[in-house]
Design a protein around this motif. Structure first.
Motif, PDB file in Angstrom:
ATOM      1  N   UNK A  76       0.757  -1.419  -0.093  1.00  0.00           N
ATOM      2  CA  UNK A  76      -0.439   0.137  -0.246  1.00  0.00           C
ATOM      3  C   UNK A  76       1.192   1.323   0.085  1.00  0.00           C
ATOM      4  N   UNK A  77       1.911   1.123   0.443  1.00  0.00           N
ATOM      5  CA  UNK A  77       2.675   1.994   1.284  1.00  0.00           C
ATOM      6  C   UNK A  77       3.523   2.635  -0.607  1.00  0.00           C
TER       7      UNK A  77
ATOM      8  N   UNK B 211       0.736   9.563  -3.613  1.00  0.00           N
ATOM      9  CA  UNK B 211       1.197  10.305  -2.704  1.00  0.00           C
ATOM     10  C   UNK B 211       2.666  10.017  -1.905  1.00  0.00           C
ATOM     11  N   UNK B 212       3.201   8.411  -1.924  1.00  0.00           N
ATOM     12  CA  UNK B 212       4.683   8.208  -1.014  1.00  0.00           C
ATOM     13  C   UNK B 212       5.107   8.914  -2.377  1.00  0.00           C
TER      14      UNK B 212
END
Length: 150
Positions: free
Chosen positions: A140-141, A146-147
């Motif tokens: 998910x990261x 946005x990461x």
């Protein structure tokens, strides 16, 4: 002018003598004749429970202390966390993934999916079983726009 020729001749002869001396046959080969052998196995000792591991890294960049491989972007952080990280998947001699690691996987190229199954007995350092939710978090990261991952 004679002094210059004489000095030049001495310089050439000195250079030749030094070259011949440096390239000469050295009969003192005792150091290379010695056979050095090392034990092929390390003696096994009882594992001690508890204790403290002291680890030092010399670096010109600061230690940020980010221990998530997905977010860590410095060599120092990666080097410090490496002894404590175990990969999910194992690779063979050709660096191809196989199912001998902490998890198995099934790749479906047509559906563009991968199914990862954590093997029983794979636990965190606190003794809790690693779950699918733990692994999902890392993906998910990485998948989050946005990461700042590349």
């Amino acid at each position: 002018m004679k002094k210059v020729k004489w000095l030049g001749a001495i310089t050439v002869l000195s250079g030749a003598a030094l070259t011949l001396t440096a390239c000469g046959n050295n009969n003192n080969n005792n150091a290379s004749d010695k056979k050095v052998s090392f034990k092929e196995a390390v003696p096994k000792k009882q594992v001690k429970k508890g204790g403290t591991l002291k680890y030092a890294v010399e670096s010109d960049s600061p230690f940020t202390g980010i221990f998530l491989p997905e977010l860590s972007d410095t060599i120092t952080d990666s080097e410090i966390q490496s002894p404590g990280l175990e990969g999910l998947f194992s690779v063979d001699d050709s660096y191809k993934f196989n199912n001998k690691g902490a998890a198995t996987f099934k790749l479906d190229k047509n559906a563009k999916t991968i199914t990862i199954e954590v093997k029983k007995g794979v636990k965190w350092s606190d003794g809790k079983q690693v779950t699918a939710k733990d692994l999902e978090y890392a993906y998910e990261i990485v998948g989050n726009p946005k990461t700042k991952t590349s």
